[in-house]
Design a protein around this motif. Structure first.
Motif, PDB file in Angstrom:
ATOM      1  N   LEU A 201      19.666 -22.629  -9.124  1.00 44.16           N
ATOM      2  CA  LEU A 201      18.366 -22.331  -8.508  1.00 44.16           C
ATOM      3  C   LEU A 201      17.191 -22.509  -9.465  1.00 44.16           C
ATOM      4  O   LEU A 201      16.036 -22.492  -9.033  1.00 44.16           O
ATOM      5  CB  LEU A 201      18.366 -20.893  -7.963  1.00 44.16           C
ATOM      6  N   ILE A 202      17.476 -22.702 -10.757  1.00 48.78           N
ATOM      7  CA  ILE A 202      16.354 -22.759 -11.710  1.00 48.78           C
ATOM      8  C   ILE A 202      15.274 -23.775 -11.296  1.00 48.78           C
ATOM      9  O   ILE A 202      14.102 -23.413 -11.214  1.00 48.78           O
ATOM     10  CB  ILE A 202      16.854 -22.983 -13.160  1.00 48.78           C
ATOM     11  N   PRO A 203      15.623 -25.001 -10.945  1.00 47.60           N
ATOM     12  CA  PRO A 203      14.533 -25.939 -10.609  1.00 47.60           C
ATOM     13  C   PRO A 203      14.017 -25.824  -9.170  1.00 47.60           C
ATOM     14  O   PRO A 203      13.017 -26.456  -8.838  1.00 47.60           O
ATOM     15  CB  PRO A 203      15.202 -27.309 -10.812  1.00 47.60           C
ATOM     16  N   LEU A 204      14.686 -25.048  -8.324  1.00 50.76           N
ATOM     17  CA  LEU A 204      14.380 -25.122  -6.887  1.00 50.76           C
ATOM     18  C   LEU A 204      13.297 -24.189  -6.333  1.00 50.76           C
ATOM     19  O   LEU A 204      12.549 -24.583  -5.436  1.00 50.76           O
ATOM     20  CB  LEU A 204      15.666 -24.925  -6.076  1.00 50.76           C
ATOM     21  N   PRO A 205      13.209 -22.912  -6.781  1.00 51.65           N
ATOM     22  CA  PRO A 205      12.332 -21.952  -6.096  1.00 51.65           C
ATOM     23  C   PRO A 205      10.922 -22.414  -5.790  1.00 51.65           C
ATOM     24  O   PRO A 205      10.400 -22.061  -4.723  1.00 51.65           O
ATOM     25  CB  PRO A 205      12.343 -20.733  -7.014  1.00 51.65           C
ATOM     26  N   PRO A 206      10.226 -23.161  -6.646  1.00 50.15           N
ATOM     27  CA  PRO A 206       8.845 -23.530  -6.288  1.00 50.15           C
ATOM     28  C   PRO A 206       8.757 -24.184  -4.917  1.00 50.15           C
ATOM     29  O   PRO A 206       7.724 -24.099  -4.249  1.00 50.15           O
ATOM     30  CB  PRO A 206       8.439 -24.515  -7.395  1.00 50.15           C
ATOM     31  N   LYS A 207       9.854 -24.840  -4.476  1.00 48.42           N
ATOM     32  CA  LYS A 207       9.833 -25.491  -3.159  1.00 48.42           C
ATOM     33  C   LYS A 207      10.250 -24.527  -2.047  1.00 48.42           C
ATOM     34  O   LYS A 207      10.303 -24.903  -0.890  1.00 48.42           O
ATOM     35  CB  LYS A 207      10.805 -26.680  -3.161  1.00 48.42           C
ATOM     36  N   MET A 208      10.614 -23.289  -2.419  1.00 44.93           N
ATOM     37  CA  MET A 208      11.171 -22.371  -1.414  1.00 44.93           C
ATOM     38  C   MET A 208      10.207 -21.231  -1.074  1.00 44.93           C
ATOM     39  O   MET A 208       9.157 -21.088  -1.695  1.00 44.93           O
ATOM     40  CB  MET A 208      12.509 -21.809  -1.918  1.00 44.93           C
ATOM     41  N   CYS A 209      10.621 -20.412  -0.052  1.00 45.70           N
ATOM     42  CA  CYS A 209       9.756 -19.318   0.404  1.00 45.70           C
ATOM     43  C   CYS A 209       9.627 -18.246  -0.685  1.00 45.70           C
ATOM     44  O   CYS A 209      10.421 -18.209  -1.628  1.00 45.70           O
ATOM     45  CB  CYS A 209      10.292 -18.720   1.704  1.00 45.70           C
ATOM     46  N   GLU A 210       8.652 -17.352  -0.484  1.00 47.57           N
ATOM     47  CA  GLU A 210       8.388 -16.325  -1.494  1.00 47.57           C
ATOM     48  C   GLU A 210       9.590 -15.431  -1.755  1.00 47.57           C
ATOM     49  O   GLU A 210       9.909 -15.097  -2.882  1.00 47.57           O
ATOM     50  CB  GLU A 210       7.226 -15.449  -1.030  1.00 47.57           C
ATOM     51  N   ASP A 211      10.265 -15.037  -0.641  1.00 47.29           N
ATOM     52  CA  ASP A 211      11.438 -14.168  -0.781  1.00 47.29           C
ATOM     53  C   ASP A 211      12.477 -14.836  -1.665  1.00 47.29           C
ATOM     54  O   ASP A 211      13.079 -14.208  -2.532  1.00 47.29           O
ATOM     55  CB  ASP A 211      12.047 -13.849   0.599  1.00 47.29           C
ATOM     56  N   CYS A 212      12.737 -16.133  -1.400  1.00 48.34           N
ATOM     57  CA  CYS A 212      13.748 -16.848  -2.176  1.00 48.34           C
ATOM     58  C   CYS A 212      13.351 -16.936  -3.647  1.00 48.34           C
ATOM     59  O   CYS A 212      14.200 -16.829  -4.529  1.00 48.34           O
ATOM     60  CB  CYS A 212      13.978 -18.255  -1.623  1.00 48.34           C
ATOM     61  N   GLN A 213      12.049 -17.094  -3.894  1.00 45.87           N
ATOM     62  CA  GLN A 213      11.604 -17.185  -5.293  1.00 45.87           C
ATOM     63  C   GLN A 213      11.953 -15.899  -6.044  1.00 45.87           C
ATOM     64  O   GLN A 213      12.402 -15.928  -7.176  1.00 45.87           O
ATOM     65  CB  GLN A 213      10.094 -17.413  -5.348  1.00 45.87           C
ATOM     66  N   ARG A 214      11.767 -14.777  -5.336  1.00 49.38           N
ATOM     67  CA  ARG A 214      12.087 -13.478  -5.950  1.00 49.38           C
ATOM     68  C   ARG A 214      13.608 -13.317  -6.077  1.00 49.38           C
ATOM     69  O   ARG A 214      14.122 -12.958  -7.130  1.00 49.38           O
ATOM     70  CB  ARG A 214      11.497 -12.364  -5.069  1.00 49.38           C
ATOM     71  N   ARG A 215      14.319 -13.638  -4.965  1.00 47.84           N
ATOM     72  CA  ARG A 215      15.776 -13.446  -4.985  1.00 47.84           C
ATOM     73  C   ARG A 215      16.455 -14.325  -6.032  1.00 47.84           C
ATOM     74  O   ARG A 215      17.469 -13.930  -6.609  1.00 47.84           O
ATOM     75  CB  ARG A 215      16.363 -13.788  -3.618  1.00 47.84           C
TER      76      ARG A 215
END
Ligand code: AMP
Length: 430
Positions: free
Chosen positions: A195-209
């Motif tokens: 998940l390290i490179p992915l969160p910026p493309k994902m929803c806020e919840d996912c960025q936190r999770r």
């Protein structure tokens, strides 16, 4: 003065819907009895730490949905204590298992419960702040066979039976294995890396999770995130040999019993205590809140709250959602009474009560009218709530022959009083 209403997210259950609730509970109790489960009733509030330790600080339930308050001391001998309305019942059951030393019996404990749970969720159809769960747990020392995959399969087979007997057709069982706590830790780490490179493309919840609890990313429902989540590593690839063979044995037993299921790699569920088998039954008729029930194995829960090793498996079904499903399936038309007794004139009221008593004692459900009603009004009232109307006037009382009309056929017959109960027990229309 403003009128008082039930608090947001809570509701009153009224007849005739409560008849459906009772039928669901009676069916559940009957099925549990056939599998030799006994009922447990635990308090609706517990020490807050039971849930923070048992359910997990990181879960949505504990972090934002609990009804918690500081309970003041009433006497010098008491200490103030943080208490919480139970958001689920498994932690309470395991607490009771430990407190009453049920493990020392050396037997498997098979316990079921029916009761209200409380979560401060955003209310919508099928999601309430006070809701009712019907659940069961199989828990015991490993020497009693509590770790056996056969226990998982038997619980799932019981659920399939229960849903069938409730008349809920068209359910889907999704099943997965989240492995042992070691497997999960390994998978969490694999996910964290992925998940390290992915969160910026994902929803806020996912960025936190992605940072706090990567496993929870798999629960995300945001449509744009789905293609990304599909590329993530699967937990099946992180399972050790013991977890793999446990899962294979569960599936083999389900195959043998003919219980249909779908493997769902993303089913990790909302509670932290699950290990190995996790499952969910859903129903298409429910809309957004489509989960009828969920559950899984929780081999480390007892130890997490200070008890002995006591592996277990359990589930909780949302009773509110069973009701909604049955209503949607139209399997839930309100039951009509067997008969409506219409006394002709006030003088007939006392003998009508005697006749009602006579019929009810045979097990019939009977509505008793009133002698002040005109016959037309009695017929109108009876047609809506009973299958047949029984007319009791002076002539009927003297002759002992009663007039009965079947509303489904419109046929009127004359029946001797001694045969009346037997006749009313025949389904209407025959
Ligand atoms: P859980 O304890 O979260 O695993 O939930 C088990 C089942 O309880 C779900 O599948 C739902 O059917 C039901 N449930 C959970 N939360 C609610 C709620 N807020 N309102 C109604 N039913 C719920």
């Amino acid at each position: 003065m403003a009128t008082l209403k039930a608090v947001r997210g809570t509701r009153d259950l009224l007849p005739p819907e409560t008849a459906l609730w009772n039928r669901i509970e009676a069916t559940a109790r009957a099925v549990f009895a056939r599998y030799n489960f006994g009922e447990i009733r635990t308090p609706v509030f517990e020490d807050t730490s039971l849930f923070s330790r048992g359910v997990g600080e990181e879960t949505d339930i504990v972090s934002k949905e609990m009804y918690t308050w500081e309970d003041r001391a009433r006497a010098q001998s008491e200490k103030p204590q943080s208490l919480t309305l139970r958001p689920e019942n498994t932690a309470g059951v395991v607490r009771a298992y430990i407190e009453h030393k049920l493990g020392e019996t050396g037997q498997l404990q098979k316990l079921y419960y029916i009761g209200p749970q409380f979560r401060r969720e955003r209310p919508q159809k099928g999601r309430y702040r006070q809701f009712s769960q019907i659940g069961a747990e199989v828990i015991g020392p490993p020497s009693a066979g509590s770790e056996s995959p056969l226990r998982d399969a038997e619980v799932l087979e019981m659920l399939a039976t229960l849903l069938d007997e409730l008349g809920i057709t068209g359910w889907t069982l999704d099943i997965n294995s989240v492995g042992s706590s070691g497997d999960r830790a390994r998978y969490n780490e694999t996910l964290r890396q992925a998940l390290i490179p992915l969160p910026p493309k994902m929803c806020e919840d996912c960025q936190r999770r992605a940072v706090t609890n990567p496993l929870r990313v798999l629960d995300c429902k945001v449509p744009e995130d789905q293609p990304i989540i599909e590329t993530l590593p699967k937990i099946a690839d992180s399972l050790d040999e013991a977890s793999k063979s446990h899962f294979a044995a569960v599936l083999a037993a389900l195959d043998a019993a003919g219980v249909p299921y779908t493997r769902n790699h993303r089913l990790v569920r909302g509670l932290d205590y699950y290990t190995r088998t996790t499952f969910e039954f859903t129903h298409g008729g429910l809309g957004a809140q489509n989960a009828l029930l969920g559950g899984g194995r929780y081999d480390g829960l007892s130890e997490a709250i200070g008890g002995p090793k006591a592996p277990g498996i359990g589930f909780a079904m949302g009773e509110d959602r069973l009701v909604l499903t049955l209503q949607a399936l139209e399997a839930a038309r309100p039951e009509k009474s067997d008969a409506y007794i219409a006394p002709l004139g006030e003088a007939m009221n006392p003998p009508a009560l005697a006749l009602a008593r006579e019929l009810r004692r045979t097990g019939l459900s009977v509505e008793l009218g009133d002698g002040t009603f005109r016959l037309k009004k009695s017929f109108y009232a009876a047609d809506r709530i009973a299958r047949r109307i029984v007319i009791l006037g002076e002539d009927e009382l003297k002759s002992g022959i009663l007039t009965v009309k079947d509303f489904s056929t419109g046929i009127q017959t004359r029946v001797p009083r001694a045969e009346l109960a037997a006749m009313l027990k025949v389904p209407s229309g025959q």
